[in-house]
Scaffold this motif. Sequence first.
Motif, PDB file in Angstrom:
ATOM      1  N   VAL A  25      56.162  16.019  28.995  1.00  7.32           N
ATOM      2  CA  VAL A  25      55.250  15.672  29.904  1.00  7.32           C
ATOM      3  C   VAL A  25      53.745  15.596  29.379  1.00  7.32           C
ATOM      4  N   LEU A  26      53.213  14.501  29.301  1.00  2.00           N
ATOM      5  CA  LEU A  26      51.888  14.557  28.627  1.00  2.00           C
ATOM      6  C   LEU A  26      50.762  15.177  29.572  1.00  2.00           C
ATOM      7  N   GLU A  27      50.112  15.900  28.657  1.00  4.92           N
ATOM      8  CA  GLU A  27      49.006  16.611  29.257  1.00  4.92           C
ATOM      9  C   GLU A  27      47.843  15.984  29.391  1.00  4.92           C
ATOM     10  N   ASP A  28      47.653  14.662  29.993  1.00 10.86           N
ATOM     11  CA  ASP A  28      46.776  13.884  30.415  1.00 10.86           C
ATOM     12  C   ASP A  28      46.373  13.572  31.704  1.00 10.86           C
ATOM     13  N   PHE A  29      46.554  14.576  32.489  1.00  7.56           N
ATOM     14  CA  PHE A  29      46.265  14.696  34.039  1.00  7.56           C
ATOM     15  C   PHE A  29      45.030  14.222  34.320  1.00  7.56           C
ATOM     16  N   LYS A  30      44.757  13.683  35.424  1.00  6.16           N
ATOM     17  CA  LYS A  30      43.400  13.352  36.026  1.00  6.16           C
ATOM     18  C   LYS A  30      43.636  13.528  37.389  1.00  6.16           C
ATOM     19  N   PRO A  31      42.528  13.805  38.183  1.00  8.26           N
ATOM     20  CA  PRO A  31      42.428  13.776  39.547  1.00  8.26           C
ATOM     21  C   PRO A  31      43.038  12.570  40.155  1.00  8.26           C
ATOM     22  N   SER A  32      43.729  12.582  41.113  1.00  6.90           N
ATOM     23  CA  SER A  32      44.144  11.280  41.947  1.00  6.90           C
ATOM     24  C   SER A  32      43.070  10.531  42.595  1.00  6.90           C
ATOM     25  N   THR A  33      42.917   9.208  42.368  1.00  8.01           N
ATOM     26  CA  THR A  33      42.003   8.511  42.759  1.00  8.01           C
ATOM     27  C   THR A  33      41.652   8.618  44.296  1.00  8.01           C
ATOM     28  N   TYR A  49      53.764  11.465  36.597  1.00  8.67           N
ATOM     29  CA  TYR A  49      54.283  12.756  37.167  1.00  8.67           C
ATOM     30  C   TYR A  49      52.731  13.145  38.064  1.00  8.67           C
ATOM     31  N   ALA A  50      52.942  14.030  39.151  1.00  7.77           N
ATOM     32  CA  ALA A  50      52.031  14.476  39.957  1.00  7.77           C
ATOM     33  C   ALA A  50      52.179  15.841  39.917  1.00  7.77           C
ATOM     34  N   ARG A  51      50.860  16.489  40.006  1.00 12.94           N
ATOM     35  CA  ARG A  51      50.637  17.995  39.932  1.00 12.94           C
ATOM     36  C   ARG A  51      49.802  18.527  41.060  1.00 12.94           C
ATOM     37  N   MET A  92      56.767   9.564  39.246  1.00  6.84           N
ATOM     38  CA  MET A  92      56.919   8.892  40.613  1.00  6.84           C
ATOM     39  C   MET A  92      56.755   7.261  40.413  1.00  6.84           C
ATOM     40  N   ASP A  93      57.338   6.606  41.428  1.00  6.39           N
ATOM     41  CA  ASP A  93      57.017   5.153  41.211  1.00  6.39           C
ATOM     42  C   ASP A  93      55.508   4.892  41.248  1.00  6.39           C
ATOM     43  N   SER A 124      48.630  12.866  53.854  1.00  9.42           N
ATOM     44  CA  SER A 124      48.223  12.878  52.573  1.00  9.42           C
ATOM     45  C   SER A 124      48.390  11.596  51.759  1.00  9.42           C
ATOM     46  N   GLY A 125      47.539  11.286  50.985  1.00  7.91           N
ATOM     47  CA  GLY A 125      47.845   9.918  50.183  1.00  7.91           C
ATOM     48  C   GLY A 125      47.664  10.124  48.645  1.00  7.91           C
ATOM     49  N   ILE A 126      48.434   9.683  47.597  1.00  8.30           N
ATOM     50  CA  ILE A 126      48.398   9.972  46.452  1.00  8.30           C
ATOM     51  C   ILE A 126      48.520   8.474  45.539  1.00  8.30           C
ATOM     52  N   GLU A 127      47.793   8.160  44.588  1.00  6.86           N
ATOM     53  CA  GLU A 127      47.898   6.886  43.945  1.00  6.86           C
ATOM     54  C   GLU A 127      48.368   7.161  42.467  1.00  6.86           C
ATOM     55  N   ILE A 128      49.609   6.770  42.165  1.00  3.73           N
ATOM     56  CA  ILE A 128      50.014   6.812  40.843  1.00  3.73           C
ATOM     57  C   ILE A 128      49.691   5.670  40.102  1.00  3.73           C
ATOM     58  N   PRO A 129      49.028   5.649  39.012  1.00 10.66           N
ATOM     59  CA  PRO A 129      48.443   4.387  38.260  1.00 10.66           C
ATOM     60  C   PRO A 129      49.518   3.616  37.860  1.00 10.66           C
ATOM     61  N   ALA A 130      49.309   2.315  38.243  1.00 12.64           N
ATOM     62  CA  ALA A 130      50.219   1.167  37.971  1.00 12.64           C
ATOM     63  C   ALA A 130      49.849   0.302  36.996  1.00 12.64           C
ATOM     64  N   HIS A 131      50.940  -0.323  36.154  1.00 15.87           N
ATOM     65  CA  HIS A 131      50.477  -0.990  34.924  1.00 15.87           C
ATOM     66  C   HIS A 131      49.708  -2.209  35.318  1.00 15.87           C
ATOM     67  N   ASP A 132      49.829  -2.837  36.330  1.00 20.20           N
ATOM     68  CA  ASP A 132      49.349  -3.900  36.950  1.00 20.20           C
ATOM     69  C   ASP A 132      48.079  -3.968  37.971  1.00 20.20           C
ATOM     70  N   GLN A 133      47.776  -2.503  37.862  1.00 21.33           N
ATOM     71  CA  GLN A 133      46.908  -2.139  39.252  1.00 21.33           C
ATOM     72  C   GLN A 133      45.249  -3.049  39.066  1.00 21.33           C
ATOM     73  N   ASP A 134      45.166  -3.929  37.988  1.00 18.38           N
ATOM     74  CA  ASP A 134      44.080  -4.519  37.929  1.00 18.38           C
ATOM     75  C   ASP A 134      43.955  -5.441  39.162  1.00 18.38           C
ATOM     76  N   PHE A 135      45.039  -5.925  39.662  1.00 12.89           N
ATOM     77  CA  PHE A 135      45.033  -7.096  40.769  1.00 12.89           C
ATOM     78  C   PHE A 135      44.302  -6.559  41.896  1.00 12.89           C
ATOM     79  N   TYR A 136      44.619  -5.136  42.138  1.00 14.36           N
ATOM     80  CA  TYR A 136      43.938  -4.676  43.479  1.00 14.36           C
ATOM     81  C   TYR A 136      42.782  -3.630  43.224  1.00 14.36           C
ATOM     82  N   ALA A 137      42.317  -3.739  42.010  1.00 19.46           N
ATOM     83  CA  ALA A 137      41.206  -2.703  41.296  1.00 19.46           C
ATOM     84  C   ALA A 137      39.745  -3.107  42.082  1.00 19.46           C
TER      85      ALA A 137
END
Length: 370
Positions: A25-33, A49-51, A92-93, A124-137
Amino acid sequence: MKSKQAIIFSVALLVGQMCFAQTNVLEDFKPSTLNQPGQEFPEVNSQGYARFKIKAPEADSIRVSLGLGGRGGTLLTKGADGFFTGTTEGPMDEGFHYYHLSVDGGTFNDPGALNFYGSTRWESGIEIPAHDQDFYALKDVPHGNVVQILFNSKSTHSQRRAFVYTPPGYNKNISKKYPVLYLQHGWGEDETAWSNQGRVNLIMDNLIAEGKTKPFIIVMTYGMTNELKWGHMKDFKIEPFQTVLVDELIPYVDSHFRTIANREHRAMAGLSMGGMETHAITLNKSNVFSYYALLSGGIYTPEELKGKTKPTLIFISCGSRERPDGVKNAVTALKGAGYNAVSYVSENTAHEFLTWRRSLHELAPMLFRN
């Protein structure tokens, strides 16, 4: 003896796998957007992963509804400082997810996250970064507006609400008129879903900026006229909502916005339950809509379209973890019967908002091309 050795080996292997999984599990966690302003948790990492970290010194147990494989979510561990912490067992997806906390058996929202209306409550809502998230950024491009409207519904004896997306430049050229897409949410959601969870305005802004779609207006309204509990959708009657949409909302929109008020410039689409509504209303009112789209919301068959005014386009989509073969087979049958039909399958997603964001991104450039 061999049996005992096999058991020892299996236990050792299992422990090794657990340790291996934890160390990977990579320790590059950042706050959810989607966190509340200034809140560090929940966090997400580049693997999905979500923490979580919740302060509840008087509580005995906290479980986060997010989890894998139907295991009941993620159980948090209480520390001596009164904080409960924990990380999902696996990634997560990608995309948006609803979730809540079970605190000593009660249901609560995460104080660190923003809330979104889904499952008939604010979750509550959480956003898992998507590899193609640029189209809705959110980008530095011209932006449209999402405005709230209130319209009178004589059929329901109420004032009802809708949200309307108008494209960039709508208020500059006051002589230009636009086509309209009526876009419906899913069960348990409301008219805020497509703007908040779906990022519909950002998807459209980016597509328009890239020259990939014609600008058009999008109208999003509440799709229920009688409240139903989950599992009782068979009791849903389309006629009351059809009256609200076709006889009350569309005339209001056409009289208050610069629309091209004819069938050829009007589309209807919906996700999940909104797809069910789209299916029923477009069949009942084929003279009102020319473009149909079902996003994880069923299919059309040539038989039920026979004798109706022919649509310009039928778009059917779902996630790859839903029923993609059913979608593809339905479109093949429609094409064979002479309909302009398109299928789309979102890879590695299920019945969730990334499926529907991607579906809208595919659909929009196909609308109103003629």
